[in-house]
Write a protein that holds these residues in place. Structure first.
Motif, PDB file in Angstrom:
ATOM      1  N   SER A   4      73.570  55.713  39.196  1.00  0.00           N
ATOM      2  CA  SER A   4      72.311  55.397  38.531  1.00  0.00           C
ATOM      3  C   SER A   4      71.197  55.284  39.570  1.00  0.00           C
ATOM      4  CB  SER A   4      72.451  54.079  37.761  1.00  0.00           C
ATOM      5  OG  SER A   4      71.226  53.691  37.203  1.00  0.00           O
ATOM      6  N   VAL A   5      69.985  55.683  39.172  1.00  0.00           N
ATOM      7  CA  VAL A   5      68.841  55.608  40.074  1.00  0.00           C
ATOM      8  C   VAL A   5      67.629  55.056  39.329  1.00  0.00           C
ATOM      9  CG1 VAL A   5      69.552  57.447  41.636  1.00  0.00           C
ATOM     10  CG2 VAL A   5      68.231  58.025  39.598  1.00  0.00           C
ATOM     11  N   HIS A   6      66.789  54.357  40.074  1.00  0.00           N
ATOM     12  CA  HIS A   6      65.495  53.905  39.564  1.00  0.00           C
ATOM     13  C   HIS A   6      64.480  54.944  40.001  1.00  0.00           C
ATOM     14  CE1 HIS A   6      62.031  50.725  39.844  1.00  0.00           C
ATOM     15  NE2 HIS A   6      61.886  51.525  38.809  1.00  0.00           N
ATOM     16  N   PHE A 130      68.651  52.928  44.278  1.00  0.00           N
ATOM     17  CA  PHE A 130      69.836  53.469  43.630  1.00  0.00           C
ATOM     18  C   PHE A 130      70.893  52.385  43.505  1.00  0.00           C
ATOM     19  CE2 PHE A 130      70.415  54.164  48.143  1.00  0.00           C
ATOM     20  CZ  PHE A 130      71.777  54.026  48.394  1.00  0.00           C
ATOM     21  N   TYR A 131      71.803  52.597  42.567  1.00  0.00           N
ATOM     22  CA  TYR A 131      72.777  51.565  42.195  1.00  0.00           C
ATOM     23  C   TYR A 131      74.204  52.057  42.418  1.00  0.00           C
ATOM     24  CZ  TYR A 131      68.752  49.597  39.714  1.00  0.00           C
ATOM     25  OH  TYR A 131      67.524  49.084  39.395  1.00  0.00           O
ATOM     26  N   GLU A 132      75.047  51.128  42.823  1.00  0.00           N
ATOM     27  CA  GLU A 132      76.467  51.428  43.035  1.00  0.00           C
ATOM     28  C   GLU A 132      77.303  50.221  42.590  1.00  0.00           C
ATOM     29  OE1 GLU A 132      77.241  54.319  43.839  1.00  0.00           O
ATOM     30  OE2 GLU A 132      75.824  55.179  45.258  1.00  0.00           O
ATOM     31  N   GLU A 144      72.090  46.959  43.878  1.00  0.00           N
ATOM     32  CA  GLU A 144      70.958  47.882  43.962  1.00  0.00           C
ATOM     33  C   GLU A 144      70.560  48.029  45.425  1.00  0.00           C
ATOM     34  OE1 GLU A 144      66.339  48.364  42.348  1.00  0.00           O
ATOM     35  OE2 GLU A 144      67.367  46.421  42.248  1.00  0.00           O
ATOM     36  N   PHE A 145      70.519  49.266  45.913  1.00  0.00           N
ATOM     37  CA  PHE A 145      70.073  49.551  47.277  1.00  0.00           C
ATOM     38  C   PHE A 145      68.605  49.957  47.247  1.00  0.00           C
ATOM     39  CE2 PHE A 145      74.663  50.274  47.711  1.00  0.00           C
ATOM     40  CZ  PHE A 145      74.931  49.580  48.879  1.00  0.00           C
ATOM     41  N   PHE A 146      67.833  49.436  48.182  1.00  0.00           N
ATOM     42  CA  PHE A 146      66.408  49.737  48.239  1.00  0.00           C
ATOM     43  C   PHE A 146      65.943  49.686  49.686  1.00  0.00           C
ATOM     44  CE2 PHE A 146      67.058  45.237  47.690  1.00  0.00           C
ATOM     45  CZ  PHE A 146      66.183  44.648  48.574  1.00  0.00           C
ATOM     46  N   PHE A 228      68.312  50.307  54.586  1.00  0.00           N
ATOM     47  CA  PHE A 228      68.517  49.825  53.230  1.00  0.00           C
ATOM     48  C   PHE A 228      68.930  48.352  53.198  1.00  0.00           C
ATOM     49  CE2 PHE A 228      69.161  54.409  52.831  1.00  0.00           C
ATOM     50  CZ  PHE A 228      68.354  54.683  51.739  1.00  0.00           C
ATOM     51  N   ASP A 229      68.421  47.699  52.196  1.00  0.00           N
ATOM     52  CA  ASP A 229      68.890  46.348  51.858  1.00  0.00           C
ATOM     53  C   ASP A 229      69.473  46.435  50.457  1.00  0.00           C
ATOM     54  OD1 ASP A 229      69.416  43.675  51.948  1.00  0.00           O
ATOM     55  OD2 ASP A 229      67.335  43.049  52.289  1.00  0.00           O
ATOM     56  N   PHE A 230      70.097  45.374  49.989  1.00  0.00           N
ATOM     57  CA  PHE A 230      70.673  45.421  48.654  1.00  0.00           C
ATOM     58  C   PHE A 230      70.623  44.054  48.010  1.00  0.00           C
ATOM     59  CE2 PHE A 230      74.247  44.136  51.279  1.00  0.00           C
ATOM     60  CZ  PHE A 230      74.928  43.227  50.490  1.00  0.00           C
ATOM     61  N   ARG A 231      70.740  44.070  46.690  1.00  0.00           N
ATOM     62  CA  ARG A 231      70.800  42.830  45.922  1.00  0.00           C
ATOM     63  C   ARG A 231      71.767  43.009  44.758  1.00  0.00           C
ATOM     64  NH1 ARG A 231      64.922  43.853  45.575  1.00  0.00           N
ATOM     65  NH2 ARG A 231      64.604  45.584  44.117  1.00  0.00           N
ATOM     66  N   ASP A 232      72.405  41.908  44.374  1.00  0.00           N
ATOM     67  CA  ASP A 232      73.322  41.955  43.241  1.00  0.00           C
ATOM     68  C   ASP A 232      72.561  42.166  41.942  1.00  0.00           C
ATOM     69  OD1 ASP A 232      75.270  41.471  45.078  1.00  0.00           O
ATOM     70  OD2 ASP A 232      75.768  39.445  44.385  1.00  0.00           O
ATOM     71  N   VAL A 233      73.205  42.890  41.043  1.00  0.00           N
ATOM     72  CA  VAL A 233      72.644  43.125  39.718  1.00  0.00           C
ATOM     73  C   VAL A 233      73.588  42.500  38.707  1.00  0.00           C
ATOM     74  CG1 VAL A 233      71.926  44.828  38.023  1.00  0.00           C
ATOM     75  CG2 VAL A 233      71.577  45.261  40.469  1.00  0.00           C
ATOM     76  N   SER A 234      73.078  41.594  37.897  1.00  0.00           N
ATOM     77  CA  SER A 234      73.940  40.899  36.930  1.00  0.00           C
ATOM     78  C   SER A 234      74.258  41.794  35.745  1.00  0.00           C
ATOM     79  CB  SER A 234      73.255  39.616  36.451  1.00  0.00           C
ATOM     80  OG  SER A 234      71.998  39.893  35.871  1.00  0.00           O
TER      81      SER A 234
END
Length: 234
Positions: A4-6, A130-132, A144-146, A228-234
């Protein structure tokens, strides 16, 4: 694998940034098709997130100009027998839908879906993140990686497939992936879309070579230097 991508849906802004032409006819057609077959022609959700099977604006090269047009994220090769490209297990005779939304860089010469288009049908997907899914504490966690960049320019391949049943053409794309940078790998994922520097976009979209090795070297040497940094997606 990038599931998935934003994306950036501001097509007027993209057109201004690249001095590109908006394919108004194709966008208008997509709106009509979405109203007629909403399950088949899906638009991004309210957060501008695109999943396999969803349409996204992409950038193509056309002669001396760039064109912004909508395509479906999950490629259907022109030779496919079905809308969802699949294979038949010779033992069980069961049909398996193949995950053609990502094209591995090291498989472009091996898989039939990519072989004929790898050096001819190039695109750019305007991505914001983008999401993994990664494994954490024996559970699957979505992240989510950004980066700090406003845009990430993802390299993609595209193709067209005539949908005889509905008398329409399906235009679709796959994002090319490769080994990840260390921060993505350390976060728990082993693949990453190939994002290139903006100054290399025109050459990618108007690629003239036929040598696969040369093209692969171009992509590897053209990668954007993102952290890249990342954050959890609930």
């Amino acid at each position: 694998m990038c599931f998935s991508v934003h994306i950036d849906r501001n097509i007027k802004g993209l057109a201004k940034e690249f001095n590109a032409v908006i394919d108004k006819g194709r966008f208008s057609e997509l709106q009509n098709l979405t109203q007629k077959w909403p399950k088949l022609f899906k638009l991004p959700d309210a957060s501008d997130r695109v999943y396999p099977g969803t349409y996204s604006p992409i950038i193509l090269g056309a002669k001396d100009e760039l064109v912004i047009t909508p395509m479906r994220y999950r490629l259907t090769p022109s030779f496919s027998q079905d809308l969802n490209y699949s294979s038949i297990n010779p033992k069980t005779k069961r049909k398996k839908i193949l995950p053609t939304y990502n094209a591995r860089l090291d498989a472009l010469e091996k898989r039939a879906a990519w072989q004929k288009i790898a050096t001819t049908k190039h695109a750019i997907v305007p991505v914001k993140s983008f999401y993994e899914f990664v494994e954490r504490d024996h559970k699957s966690q979505q992240i989510e990686f950004f980066s700090k960049s406003e845009h990430l320019w993802a390299c993609a391949l595209w193709d067209s497939w005539y949908y005889e049943k509905e008398n329409t053409t399906i235009y679709s794309f796959a994002i090319i992936t490769d080994e990840p940078p260390k921060e993505v790998l350390n976060a728990g994922h082993d693949r990453c879309p190939i994002f290139i520097e903006k100054e290399n976009i025109h050459e990618w979209l108007n690629w003239q070579g036929q040598d696969m090795a040369q093209m692969r070297e171009f992509l590897l040497s053209s990668k954007a230097h993102e952290l890249f940094d990342f954050r959890d997606v609930s």
